[in-house]
Design a protein around this motif. Sequence first.
Motif, PDB file in Angstrom:
ATOM      1  N   PHE A  59      24.059  -9.199 -22.511  1.00  0.00           N
ATOM      2  CA  PHE A  59      24.817 -10.093 -21.632  1.00  0.00           C
ATOM      3  C   PHE A  59      25.826 -10.878 -22.455  1.00  0.00           C
ATOM      4  CE2 PHE A  59      25.524 -11.836 -17.611  1.00  0.00           C
ATOM      5  CZ  PHE A  59      24.710 -11.184 -16.725  1.00  0.00           C
ATOM      6  N   GLY A 107      29.850 -11.088 -17.999  1.00  0.00           N
ATOM      7  CA  GLY A 107      29.371 -10.709 -16.680  1.00  0.00           C
ATOM      8  C   GLY A 107      30.255  -9.642 -16.050  1.00  0.00           C
ATOM      9  N   VAL A 131      29.495  -6.182 -17.195  1.00  0.00           N
ATOM     10  CA  VAL A 131      28.267  -5.700 -16.549  1.00  0.00           C
ATOM     11  C   VAL A 131      28.606  -5.196 -15.153  1.00  0.00           C
ATOM     12  CG1 VAL A 131      25.946  -6.306 -15.800  1.00  0.00           C
ATOM     13  CG2 VAL A 131      26.883  -7.373 -17.827  1.00  0.00           C
ATOM     14  N   LEU A 156      25.543   2.776 -13.811  1.00  0.00           N
ATOM     15  CA  LEU A 156      24.941   2.659 -15.137  1.00  0.00           C
ATOM     16  C   LEU A 156      24.416   4.023 -15.564  1.00  0.00           C
ATOM     17  CD1 LEU A 156      22.855  -0.608 -14.612  1.00  0.00           C
ATOM     18  CD2 LEU A 156      25.019  -0.406 -15.796  1.00  0.00           C
ATOM     19  N   TRP A 200      38.496 -16.990  -4.376  1.00  0.00           N
ATOM     20  CA  TRP A 200      37.514 -16.183  -3.646  1.00  0.00           C
ATOM     21  C   TRP A 200      37.176 -14.896  -4.372  1.00  0.00           C
ATOM     22  CZ3 TRP A 200      34.575 -18.367  -0.242  1.00  0.00           C
ATOM     23  CH2 TRP A 200      35.044 -19.455   0.481  1.00  0.00           C
ATOM     24  N   THR A 226      36.021 -14.515  -7.302  1.00  0.00           N
ATOM     25  CA  THR A 226      34.701 -14.690  -7.920  1.00  0.00           C
ATOM     26  C   THR A 226      33.602 -14.467  -6.897  1.00  0.00           C
ATOM     27  OG1 THR A 226      35.821 -16.605  -8.809  1.00  0.00           O
ATOM     28  CG2 THR A 226      33.617 -16.158  -9.629  1.00  0.00           C
ATOM     29  N   VAL A 227      33.796 -15.032  -5.700  1.00  0.00           N
ATOM     30  CA  VAL A 227      32.781 -14.901  -4.659  1.00  0.00           C
ATOM     31  C   VAL A 227      32.628 -13.419  -4.279  1.00  0.00           C
ATOM     32  CG1 VAL A 227      32.105 -15.603  -2.341  1.00  0.00           C
ATOM     33  CG2 VAL A 227      33.323 -17.200  -3.824  1.00  0.00           C
ATOM     34  N   GLY A 257      30.697 -11.663  -6.823  1.00  0.00           N
ATOM     35  CA  GLY A 257      29.278 -11.992  -6.697  1.00  0.00           C
ATOM     36  C   GLY A 257      28.621 -11.179  -5.593  1.00  0.00           C
ATOM     37  N   VAL A 258      29.315 -11.075  -4.451  1.00  0.00           N
ATOM     38  CA  VAL A 258      28.768 -10.308  -3.327  1.00  0.00           C
ATOM     39  C   VAL A 258      28.593  -8.839  -3.734  1.00  0.00           C
ATOM     40  CG1 VAL A 258      29.223  -9.502  -0.987  1.00  0.00           C
ATOM     41  CG2 VAL A 258      29.708 -11.871  -1.604  1.00  0.00           C
ATOM     42  N   PHE A 275      28.100  -7.698  -6.728  1.00  0.00           N
ATOM     43  CA  PHE A 275      26.929  -7.684  -7.615  1.00  0.00           C
ATOM     44  C   PHE A 275      25.655  -7.547  -6.795  1.00  0.00           C
ATOM     45  CE2 PHE A 275      28.303  -9.211 -11.859  1.00  0.00           C
ATOM     46  CZ  PHE A 275      27.328  -8.595 -12.591  1.00  0.00           C
ATOM     47  N   VAL A 276      25.496  -8.458  -5.822  1.00  0.00           N
ATOM     48  CA  VAL A 276      24.267  -8.498  -5.029  1.00  0.00           C
ATOM     49  C   VAL A 276      24.087  -7.184  -4.264  1.00  0.00           C
ATOM     50  CG1 VAL A 276      23.147  -9.654  -3.093  1.00  0.00           C
ATOM     51  CG2 VAL A 276      24.273 -11.002  -4.867  1.00  0.00           C
ATOM     52  N   VAL A 282      23.106  -4.280  -6.584  1.00  0.00           N
ATOM     53  CA  VAL A 282      21.724  -4.333  -7.058  1.00  0.00           C
ATOM     54  C   VAL A 282      20.761  -3.967  -5.933  1.00  0.00           C
ATOM     55  CG1 VAL A 282      19.918  -5.881  -7.871  1.00  0.00           C
ATOM     56  CG2 VAL A 282      22.185  -5.989  -8.884  1.00  0.00           C
ATOM     57  N   LEU A 283      21.063  -4.424  -4.712  1.00  0.00           N
ATOM     58  CA  LEU A 283      20.132  -4.184  -3.608  1.00  0.00           C
ATOM     59  C   LEU A 283      20.261  -2.778  -3.038  1.00  0.00           C
ATOM     60  CD1 LEU A 283      20.203  -7.528  -1.610  1.00  0.00           C
ATOM     61  CD2 LEU A 283      18.346  -6.623  -3.002  1.00  0.00           C
ATOM     62  N   ARG A 317      22.229   0.990  -6.462  1.00  0.00           N
ATOM     63  CA  ARG A 317      21.929   0.821  -7.885  1.00  0.00           C
ATOM     64  C   ARG A 317      22.520   1.936  -8.728  1.00  0.00           C
ATOM     65  NH1 ARG A 317      17.540  -1.843  -5.802  1.00  0.00           N
ATOM     66  NH2 ARG A 317      16.413   0.057  -5.317  1.00  0.00           N
ATOM     67  N   TYR A 375      17.294  -5.993 -13.100  1.00  0.00           N
ATOM     68  CA  TYR A 375      17.968  -6.096 -11.814  1.00  0.00           C
ATOM     69  C   TYR A 375      17.855  -7.499 -11.232  1.00  0.00           C
ATOM     70  CZ  TYR A 375      18.803  -1.122 -11.832  1.00  0.00           C
ATOM     71  OH  TYR A 375      19.259   0.123 -12.168  1.00  0.00           O
ATOM     72  N   LEU A 405      21.052  -9.622 -10.105  1.00  0.00           N
ATOM     73  CA  LEU A 405      21.205 -10.152  -8.747  1.00  0.00           C
ATOM     74  C   LEU A 405      21.419 -11.655  -8.773  1.00  0.00           C
ATOM     75  CD1 LEU A 405      20.108  -9.030  -5.545  1.00  0.00           C
ATOM     76  CD2 LEU A 405      19.100 -11.220  -6.022  1.00  0.00           C
ATOM     77  N   PHE A 444      22.574 -13.360 -11.181  1.00  0.00           N
ATOM     78  CA  PHE A 444      23.891 -13.630 -11.754  1.00  0.00           C
ATOM     79  C   PHE A 444      24.965 -13.537 -10.668  1.00  0.00           C
ATOM     80  CE2 PHE A 444      27.847 -12.196 -13.794  1.00  0.00           C
ATOM     81  CZ  PHE A 444      28.051 -13.272 -14.639  1.00  0.00           C
ATOM     82  N   GLY A 445      24.824 -12.520  -9.788  1.00  0.00           N
ATOM     83  CA  GLY A 445      25.744 -12.407  -8.652  1.00  0.00           C
ATOM     84  C   GLY A 445      25.691 -13.655  -7.781  1.00  0.00           C
ATOM     85  N   LEU A 450      27.797 -16.421  -9.205  1.00  0.00           N
ATOM     86  CA  LEU A 450      29.231 -16.262  -8.924  1.00  0.00           C
ATOM     87  C   LEU A 450      29.540 -16.708  -7.499  1.00  0.00           C
ATOM     88  CD1 LEU A 450      30.052 -12.834 -10.598  1.00  0.00           C
ATOM     89  CD2 LEU A 450      30.315 -15.116 -11.519  1.00  0.00           C
ATOM     90  N   ILE A 451      28.663 -16.336  -6.544  1.00  0.00           N
ATOM     91  CA  ILE A 451      28.912 -16.679  -5.142  1.00  0.00           C
ATOM     92  C   ILE A 451      28.846 -18.202  -4.955  1.00  0.00           C
ATOM     93  CG2 ILE A 451      28.070 -16.448  -2.775  1.00  0.00           C
ATOM     94  CD1 ILE A 451      26.979 -13.714  -3.553  1.00  0.00           C
ATOM     95  N   ASN A 496      35.821 -23.515  -4.273  1.00  0.00           N
ATOM     96  CA  ASN A 496      36.820 -23.413  -3.226  1.00  0.00           C
ATOM     97  C   ASN A 496      36.893 -24.663  -2.375  1.00  0.00           C
ATOM     98  OD1 ASN A 496      38.349 -20.916  -3.105  1.00  0.00           O
ATOM     99  ND2 ASN A 496      36.336 -19.969  -3.181  1.00  0.00           N
TER     100      ASN A 496
END
Lengths: 326, 295
Positions: free
Chosen positions: A72, A257, A260, A268, A294, A296-297, A300-301, A303-304, A307-308, A311, B102, B106, B108-109, B112-113, B120
């Motif tokens: 990381f 980040g 990644v 991966l 936004w 960044t947001v 992030g979304v 990313f989530v 992962v969910l 993968r 994982y 997750l 980490f994501g 960011l959010i 904002n």
Amino acid sequence: MEARTDAVSAAPPVPAASWRNWSEPIAFAVMVALLALAPMYFYPMFVMQALCFALFACAFNLLIGYGGLLSFGHALYFGWASYLAAHSAKVWGFPPELAILTGTLTGGLFGVVAGALAIRRQGIYFAMITLAMAQMMFFFALQMKFTGGEDGIQAVPRGKLFGLIDLANQTNMYVTVAAIFLAGFLLIQRVIHSPFGEVLKAIRENEPRAISLGYKTDRYKLLAFVLSATLAGLAGSTKAIVLQIASLTDVDWPMSGEVVLMALVGGLGTVFGPVVGAFIVVAMQNYLAQVGQWVTVIQGVIFVLCVLLFRRGVIGELAAYMRIKL
Amino acid sequence: MFEIFGIPSTALFGQLLIGLINGSFYALLSLGLAVIFGMLNVINFAHCAQYMMGAFAAFLLLNLTGLGYWGALIVAPILVGIFGIIVERCLLQWLYKLDHLYGLLLTFGLVLIIEGVARNFYGSAGLPYTMPESLQGGQNLGFMFLPNYRAWVIVASLTVCLATWFVIERTRLGAYLRAATENPTLVRAFGINVPLMITLTYGFGVALAAFAGVMAAPIYNVSPQMGSSLIIVVFAVVVIGGMGSIMGAIVTGFGLGIVEGLTKVFFPEASNTVIFVIMAIVLLVRPAGLFGRRA
């Protein structure tokens, strides 16, 4: 160059010569063709920037995808290499090839030190150690004079490659960056398919068993780490020459980040995934600039969601769907 | 006023105090991380974002509902804890069978959010949060000046840390928790609702982070990125202490805070990096961490 990769990737024992065995060389040829065509359709600076990040993501993927080691803190090698390349080109007056070499070696050197410490712990601790080392070097970058602090090193001269090719010319620069990227990519592909790469995969799957088979796994992990850091350094130095700037953003933790994210989005442990992931992420940053913070947001979304739900990433899903290796 | 090693005592003890304050935040956060990791096998990167949410909750409670500091100290951790429970039920619970990495990715994501949304709406600049009136002012101890609020932060976080240690190490509930950490299947066979325990543990760990956030609000400004630089230091603290022991996390947290404060007095340039250097030394000498067990 093309023929060499063919020889490497073609799996010998399968009798029926199916096109599936050739998936990697075919994909490689497609990639080279796309690289040749890209500057006609896209802003060349965008493609060059994406190529630097693609190499960075491939270097990162070598560790996580094949060694099972989540670093990381890869911004450390990328960012410090870009500082050293920029400084040596601007202040010491190095030609671009030497500046890039200086940066690359810097990445490798830091890789030796940080890697030797990080491999003393496994799994989640490994990730935290690499992150902490990177943050430490971020503070050094912030405090040291030569990095220019918040301003970074700006207006880095591109210079003349080997004293002949003027890199201020956009086409020359593009070809150089593409060549560096392809060389790095082929090196990584060669490593993955080598006996060394196979041992690395064995360590990822089951380290105690690899140890019991007599492999000194720490040596393999360290070598993979140094290799990855060196190539991340190559990517960072090239970026410094292309964008003519080295700044704190390159060494800060969001950059760790981001790489990644690139590898994760692309897939991966796939050869081509990080390249696709890097283009997606860099395109998102460039073309979504009007939504400002936004981005960044959205990252992030992604990313989530990755992962969910995904993968395997874009290329991983594609390869699984077509039943080929990519 | 007198001098120690050529440093005026007020400066020395002042920095020691700041070190203790930082140490209390390190201890609270690394404690939460350790508890969560023990039960969920997830390294909660979002801990920093949840710490920041605690501070923001306090700020919003004050400005929207007029609820003051003392109310926020109770309500904000509960609100953020509920958010944590929702996160665990909706997202984290699908990852327990996968590689630990994982969970890190997750969360980490999530950072960011959460940070992106906060930035904002409130920008990157800090928002001020006034200290409760009852804790303003301070005591002159002769060798240093002790602000009341800072003394309160140290006492409160020490109390919460020790109470957590007591619950986990000395009560029946804690025994269930430790047993479920070792072998969840067997504990379920005894008729204990382990998934519920996991959810509540995550909620509790997150609430601890939010509690730290509310306490930090009057000292530091409330800002979206207040947590992210802290979490990396806390990771280093966790590497140094090892996540195996609750008391280890508390001792390491306070200890490193003090070391950092002393470094600020004697060698200020290194104050940002001293914890990372200690981490490197510990890795060389005792790779498993000071309180860790060899896996």
